[in-house]
Every structure is written in structure tokens, then in C-alpha cells.
Design an enzyme around this catalytic site. Sequence first.
Site, PDB file in Angstrom:
ATOM      1  N   SER A 149      -9.568  -0.622   7.887  1.00 62.87           N
ATOM      2  CA  SER A 149      -9.397  -1.865   8.447  1.00 62.87           C
ATOM      3  C   SER A 149      -7.995  -2.338   8.332  1.00 62.87           C
ATOM      4  CB  SER A 149     -10.113  -2.829   7.349  1.00 62.87           C
ATOM      5  OG  SER A 149      -9.509  -4.155   7.539  1.00 62.87           O
ATOM      6  N   SER A 150      -7.371  -3.225   9.079  1.00 66.26           N
ATOM      7  CA  SER A 150      -5.909  -3.696   9.084  1.00 66.26           C
ATOM      8  C   SER A 150      -5.384  -4.359   7.853  1.00 66.26           C
ATOM      9  CB  SER A 150      -5.607  -4.352  10.337  1.00 66.26           C
ATOM     10  OG  SER A 150      -6.382  -5.593  10.196  1.00 66.26           O
ATOM     11  N   CYS A 151      -6.310  -4.624   6.894  1.00 65.20           N
ATOM     12  CA  CYS A 151      -6.095  -5.130   5.684  1.00 65.20           C
ATOM     13  C   CYS A 151      -5.472  -4.036   4.698  1.00 65.20           C
ATOM     14  CB  CYS A 151      -7.222  -5.899   4.992  1.00 65.20           C
ATOM     15  SG  CYS A 151      -8.376  -4.512   4.362  1.00 65.20           S
ATOM     16  N   TYR A 161     -11.051  -4.397  -1.702  1.00 66.25           N
ATOM     17  CA  TYR A 161     -11.417  -3.663  -0.304  1.00 66.25           C
ATOM     18  C   TYR A 161     -10.447  -2.843   0.334  1.00 66.25           C
ATOM     19  CZ  TYR A 161     -13.058  -4.130   4.537  1.00 66.25           C
ATOM     20  OH  TYR A 161     -13.483  -4.036   5.701  1.00 66.25           O
ATOM     21  N   LYS A 176     -10.747   1.060   0.989  1.00 65.64           N
ATOM     22  CA  LYS A 176     -10.405   1.616   2.410  1.00 65.64           C
ATOM     23  C   LYS A 176      -9.167   2.783   2.560  1.00 65.64           C
ATOM     24  CE  LYS A 176     -13.380  -0.366   4.620  1.00 65.64           C
ATOM     25  NZ  LYS A 176     -14.481   0.215   5.542  1.00 65.64           N
ATOM     26  N   HIS A 224     -16.463 -13.815   8.553  1.00 68.68           N
ATOM     27  CA  HIS A 224     -15.038 -13.922   8.629  1.00 68.68           C
ATOM     28  C   HIS A 224     -14.791 -15.256   9.672  1.00 68.68           C
ATOM     29  CE1 HIS A 224     -15.311  -9.378   8.169  1.00 68.68           C
ATOM     30  NE2 HIS A 224     -14.098  -9.728   7.576  1.00 68.68           N
TER      31      HIS A 224
END
Length: 316
Positions: free
Chosen positions: A108-110, A137, A141, A180
Site C-alpha cells: 500500500s502507498s502508506c 499497518y 506491509k 476509506h
Amino acid sequence: MDLQARIFVAGHRGLVGSAIKRTLEAQGFERILVRDRGELDLLNQEAVARFFAQEQPEYVFMAAAKVGGILANSQYPADFLYQNLVIQTNVIHAAHLFGVKKLLFLGSSCIYPKFAPQPIREQYLLSGELEPTNEPYALAKIAGIKMCEAYNRQYGSNFLAVMPTNLYGPNDNFDLESSHVLPALLRKFHEAAIHKAPSVEVWGTGKPKREFLYVDDLADACVYLMKFFDQRDTAPFVNIGTGEDVEIRELASLIKRIVGYQGEIVFRSDKPDGTPRKWLDVSRMARLGWNASTTLEAGIQQTYDWYRKQHLIVRP
Ligand SMILES: NC(=O)C1=CN([C@@H]2O[C@H](COP(=O)(O)OP(=O)(O)OC[C@H]3O[C@@H](n4cnc5c(N)ncnc54)[C@H](OP(=O)(O)O)[C@@H]3O)[C@@H](O)[C@H]2O)C=CC1
Ligand SMILES: C[C@H]1O[C@H](OP(=O)(O)OP(=O)(O)OC[C@H]2O[C@@H](n3cnc4c(=O)[nH]c(N)nc43)[C@H](O)[C@@H]2O)[C@@H](O)[C@@H](O)C1=O
């Protein structure tokens, strides 16, 4: 990947897994393996190993995870860290033990630093502090990406990892507490239109920017990578997005127009904004020959059509 290949789509009932399954079916793949959580709890290492031993999947799309929006991530940090670490560890390790030809892990981009330079290039991973609302999270990842890299290096595995931006589309989570922003706003504006409510609340200042990718585009990208590339081409992992982002206030105005809501938008600045911006540099994926094709407006319209059909709702 031939049409008879045994392909396990983990998380096939979720937003991403269902889109990957749809895409594979549309392309004629005939042996897609799926298990819902009741049949196979991916937190259970033994059960995962048994499944791989019995079914011998050749390809794995790893789209099962504990996923949620900014509020759920802040409220349940232990669940996000524990479940994601365990689920991905069980599946990636079983893929190694049972000789899976190729696995694609959904990051994920986070994972990128909260204040990463924009647009965010893949090499900015681990170059700064993470956004606190989703740090657990993101750490899970990052461990998943590193696990793929480590297995590739030590065992010569062919495990790919992709970093998608914020996603939306059919089978998204529309629960207002755990979802989201995009599905939450679609539902809020829709219900406000039906009930003729005077205003809709949007969390935060409306100033953060986000990049939104329609999930069928993401699924197309994942299947494309699985079919034509291996980890040496994409090493160590690749961003997937549209290359364009919008302010949350612009997103809210667009959804308001699509739904046909006439009232006001109220910004709740007591709610968290999260990362100010996470605009992905998608040039690596473009060099691999793939670009997103669905515009934000078309994607929201399709998602809204799906949502109303699911709930048998006529236009307000
Ligand atoms: N949504 C987004 O905006 C983004 C998502 N991603 C990544 O994409 C991947 C998929 O996300 P998304 O589709 O949105 O998530 P969803 O919540 O829609 O789907 C997750 C799926 O995982 C399954 N699952 C979770 N825990 C278990 C378990 N213990 N055993 C078996 N199955 C389990 C769920 O099953 P059940 O149906 O039973 O709950 C569900 O089918 C994730 O890795 C996520 O990090 C990356 C960037 C953005
Ligand atoms: C995909 C990504 O998703 C998460 O990060 P996020 O992008 O911050 O997530 P979000 O979609 O929840 O919020 C985006 C922005 O939108 C604002 N916002 C306004 N109104 C609502 C609203 O009604 N609901 C929600 N959820 N947000 C709202 C909100 O305040 C924020 O400024 C992480 O799970 C992360 O781990 C991750 O991977």
C-alpha cells in the site's frame, strides 16, 4: 501463466480480490482457487499449509488482509499489525514451501514516509517517519515487501510486490466507521440526498490530497504483471496509481455532483487529516507498459451504480 494454471486468489470476496477474480475469469482462466474465511482462516498456519499441500496452487494473488480507513487504523492498531503480519507470513512462507511459481503481494502507498517528496518514488521507502494513524499497518506491509525480497534472494523465489494508491470500486467497504473516504462519502451523500439532510460531514480540513485508482484498473495491472513479468523486472516492487491526485474537498464536491445532492458540505476539522499527500510516481509501471485507464468521474459513477444496485435503490 496458461489458462489451466492453478491460481489462488486470497481474499476473493474483498474489493481487490473480487476484482482480480473477475479479471482472471474474463480472460479465460479456468482454475481459480478461492476459500472464504470460514473455510480457510489465513491466521491459522497449519490450515494454510494444509491448503497449499492439497491444492498445489502455482500462482498466488495475496489480496487478503486486515484493511480499513483512517479511523479503523487508529482504533485497532494491534489488530492491523498482528493480523497482517500473520496472514502474509503464513501465505508467503507456504508459497515458498510448496513451490509456488509466482506470488504477487499487495502492499500500500502508506508504507512511504509521511512527508516523502512528491511524487513518491519506490526508493523513498524507509527514508523517514511513517504517518502515526496507520503506522502498525504500514509496518506490517513493509515486512511483507521485505519478506518477498528475502525469499527471492535466499531461495530464488519469484515473489512480486505492488504498492497501490487508495482504491475504490464494487465490493468496497461502505461501513462509515471502518471504510476509506471514497465509499464513505458516496454513502453519506447518497443517504443525505434521500433524507434531504441539510448538510454532509466530511472529516478533517478537506485539504489533504489523495490519489484514487479504480479497482478494475488495479486488477488489470496485477494480472498483467503476473503474466508478463518476474521479480527481476519489477525489483524490488512497483507503485500502481493514476499519476493524479485531488484534494478531499474536490473529491467531496465531485461525489456530491454525481449523487445529485443539493445541501452543504461541513468540514470536521476535529477529525484527523492523516498524511497530507501521497501522490505516487508511476513511471516505473509506465515503463513496464501499463497505465490506468478509468477516470475518477467514470470510476465513481460505476461504483455508485453498483452500490445502488446492491441496495436496490433508485436514484434519489
Ligand atoms: N482498499 C484500498 O484502498 C487499498 C488496499 N490495498 C491492499 O489491497 C489488499 C486488499 O484490500 P481490500 O480488497 O481493500 O480489502 P478488503 O477488506 O475489501 O478485503 C480483504 C479480504 O481479506 C480477507 N481476509 C481478511 N482476514 C482474513 C483471514 N484471517 N482469513 C481469510 N481471509 C481473510 C477478507 O475476508 P472476509 O470477506 O471474510 O472479511 C476479505 O475478503 C490488502 O492487502 C490491502 O492492504 C492497498 C492499497 C489501497
Ligand atoms: C489506503 C490507505 O487508507 C488509509 O489512509 P487514508 O488515505 O488516510 O484513509 P482514508 O480513506 O480513511 O482517509 C483519507 C482522507 O479522507 C478524509 N475523510 C473525510 N471524510 C471521511 C470519511 O467520512 N471517512 C474516511 N475514512 N475518511 C474521510 C480523512 O480524514 C483523510 O484525510 C489507511 O488505512 C492506510 O493504511 C491506507 O493504506
